[in-house]
Design an enzyme around this catalytic site. Structure first.
Site, short mmCIF file in Angstrom:
data_model
loop_
_atom_site.label_atom_id
_atom_site.label_comp_id
_atom_site.label_asym_id
_atom_site.label_seq_id
_atom_site.Cartn_x
_atom_site.Cartn_y
_atom_site.Cartn_z
N GLN A 87 0.80 -0.92 -0.09
CA GLN A 87 -0.11 0.13 -0.10
C GLN A 87 0.91 1.32 -0.05
O GLN A 87 1.69 1.27 0.87
CB GLN A 87 -0.83 0.05 1.19
N CYS A 93 -6.50 1.62 2.19
CA CYS A 93 -6.36 0.27 2.78
C CYS A 93 -7.79 -0.57 2.51
O CYS A 93 -7.66 -1.68 2.24
CB CYS A 93 -5.96 0.16 4.35
N HIS A 164 -7.89 0.71 9.95
CA HIS A 164 -6.91 0.14 8.99
C HIS A 164 -7.65 -1.40 8.35
O HIS A 164 -8.27 -2.03 9.28
CB HIS A 164 -5.37 -0.24 9.40
N ASP A 192 -1.89 -7.92 4.20
CA ASP A 192 -1.91 -6.32 4.57
C ASP A 192 -0.88 -5.52 3.81
O ASP A 192 0.16 -5.69 4.08
CB ASP A 192 -1.97 -6.35 6.07
#
Length: 240
Positions: A87, A93, A164, A192
């Protein structure tokens, strides 16, 4: 980190349809709680789970410590077919979590939709190159903004947030693939974009049940916040 900043996205499954998910084949639905009876309300054949959580305090500290430990000591090998990207866009996110869930599941996309085109463009690219492609794919930003501004809460004036998204999927045991031995079942992989790469979370027997237990033990217990929410990517159309 890119200077690009998007509006924070709520748990909005409409994003996936706008991006090209064929709704008759799969859909997202809310997970209303982690007790057995509430998990039992979720459709069968869960393909992925997304989690929105407060990334601060003990949780943030543990994430950093774990990344450092993995860098120093390694972890079980991750199946090479797993798609992960870094990211680089602030507040993206939510889109990252949905992309990781969808791309790593056997779901159908509209041939000319943004998701299908994005996957094609990202073939043979590194995680950072994929991130650059996302930065330059303005249609995703438009879909993200539309989904974010159509949420149940007003768009905040201050776009800084500690909330997040992360995502959990299942993948084949990479050790069995590498050694050409009999498959040893499935693994839970956490994806993630804010971390340093995919993370192995152990053996997968039931994705929904296993992720629910992991979230209780490693996220919820370390926070007093009530700002947690989860969605499941499930097979078939939305229930009436």
């Amino acid at each position: 980190m890119s200077k690009s900043r998007w509006i924070p996205l709520e748990s909005n499954p409409d994003w996936a349809t706008a991006a090209g998910l064929v709704g008759s084949q799969a859909h997202f639905e809310d997970i209303y709680g982690l007790d057995p009876e509430l998990l039992g309300m979720v459709s069968e054949d869960v393909k992925a789970v997304t989690l929105l959580f407060p990334c601060s305090g003990v949780i943030a500290d543990k994430r950093k410590e774990e990344d450092e430990k993995i860098a120093a000591e390694g972890q079980p090998p991750i199946d090479p077919t797993i798609f992960w990207m870094k990211q680089t866009i602030s507040n993206a996110c939510g889109t990252m979590g949905l992309l990781h869930a969808l791309i790593n599941s056997d779901v159908t996309f509209a041939p000319e939709g943004p998701l299908a085109k994005f996957i094609e463009e990202c073939q043979d690219k590194t995680p950072l190159e994929r991130a650059k492609t996302l930065e330059e794919t303005f249609l995703f930003e438009q879909i993200h903004t539309s989904a974010a501004t159509s949420g149940q809460t007003a768009v905040p004036e201050d776009l800084d947030t500690d909330l997040h998204f992360t995502c959990f999927v299942r993948a084949p045991d990479a050790t069995a693939r590498a050694t050409e031995t009999q498959a040893n079942g499935l693994r839970i992989i956490e994806l993630d974009g804010g971390r340093d790469g995919p993370i192995d979370r152990g053996k997968c027997t039931s994705l929904l049940q296993d992720v629910a237990q992991y979230v209780k033990d490693n996220y919820i217990k370390d926070s007093k916040s009530v700002h947690f929410s989860m969605m499941a990517l499930c097979s078939g159309p939305v229930k009436d």
